[in-house]
Enzyme design. Structure first.
Site, PDB file in Angstrom:
ATOM      1  N   HIS A 113      55.701  14.335  53.304  1.00 37.98           N
ATOM      2  CA  HIS A 113      56.595  15.036  52.170  1.00 37.98           C
ATOM      3  C   HIS A 113      55.186  15.928  51.457  1.00 37.98           C
ATOM      4  CE1 HIS A 113      59.644  11.856  51.999  1.00 37.98           C
ATOM      5  NE2 HIS A 113      60.318  12.906  52.535  1.00 37.98           N
TER       6      HIS A 113
ATOM      7  N   ARG B 111      60.815  18.096  61.202  1.00 46.13           N
ATOM      8  CA  ARG B 111      59.933  17.585  62.044  1.00 46.13           C
ATOM      9  C   ARG B 111      60.100  17.595  63.489  1.00 46.13           C
ATOM     10  NH1 ARG B 111      61.221  11.919  59.544  1.00 46.13           N
ATOM     11  NH2 ARG B 111      63.502  13.192  59.497  1.00 46.13           N
TER      12      ARG B 111
ATOM     13  N   SER C 136      60.928   8.134  55.182  1.00 47.22           N
ATOM     14  CA  SER C 136      60.736   7.009  53.963  1.00 47.22           C
ATOM     15  C   SER C 136      61.180   5.797  54.733  1.00 47.22           C
ATOM     16  CB  SER C 136      61.446   7.741  53.100  1.00 47.22           C
ATOM     17  OG  SER C 136      61.112   8.829  52.605  1.00 47.22           O
TER      18      SER C 136
END
Ligand code: COA
Length: 161
Positions: A17, A90, A128
């Site tokens: 991020h 991504r 995450s």
């Protein structure tokens, strides 16, 4: 002035991020990193904990502000001058999901454009949830999150035990 909004759950914020934040802040004059709600997720960190962590790790960048919202992104964006949404991509799964989200947000707010930034190659595997899993096993997180984030996850998990 264009206001770029980088929304996410950020549970927790990762180096991936931060890579998007650094690169977006070179393009846009003002960048708001906003912790927003994803109704499909039950975060480990409270919203205020996520906001405080992000503030700590972006504090050196004067173009970046941190905020949070419980509104629809399309409505939240209306308070800012010339808002645009920033999303990192991504892989092809992100592309498929994010292009649909971008179209939905544009339907809800016809002024709202979404800009995509490709994740740097070294972070394309990062998420995450992977970081949370590693934290639960006590793994070294130094390649994935800033030290403040690793320490906060460690503390959170200790308090739970
Ligand atoms: N580096 C590292 N990880 C990345 C990344 C990058 N560059 N880009 C994405 N990820 C990870 C995220 O950490 C997240 O990981 P996780 O699923 O393990 O938690 C995953 O990829 C998905 O990211 P994203 O698609 O951005 O999801 P999100 O939950 O972080 O954010 C919201 C989605 C919150 C922006 C979206 O739900 C939203 O806009 N909510 C507001 C309500 C709304 O308007 N809904 C839409 C109605 S149509």
């Amino acid at each position: 002035m264009v206001t770029a909004i980088y929304p996410g759950t950020f549970d927790p914020i990762t180096l991936g991020h931060l890579d998007i934040i650094e690169r977006a802040s070179k393009i846009f004059d003002r960048l708001i990193v906003s912790v927003v709600m994803n109704v499909e997720k039950t975060p480990m960190l409270e919203i205020n904990e996520r906001v405080e962590l992000i503030k700590k790790v972006v504090s050196a960048n004067p173009k970046v502000e941190v905020d949070c919202s419980l509104e629809l992104l399309a409505d939240y964006a209306k308070q800012f001058e010339n808002p645009v949404i920033i999303k990192g991509l991504r892989n092809s799964y992100d592309y498929e999901y994010e292009t649909v989200m971008a179209a939905f947000n544009k339907k809800l707010n016809s002024q709202l454009e979404t800009f995509f930034i490709s994740a740097s190659a070294k972070y394309i595997y990062l998420s995450s949830s992977a970081v949370r899993q590693l934290a639960m096993y006590g793994a070294d997180l130094s390649e994935y999150v800033p030290k403040q984030v690793a320490d906060a996850l460690d503390q959170k998990l200790r308090n739970r035990r």
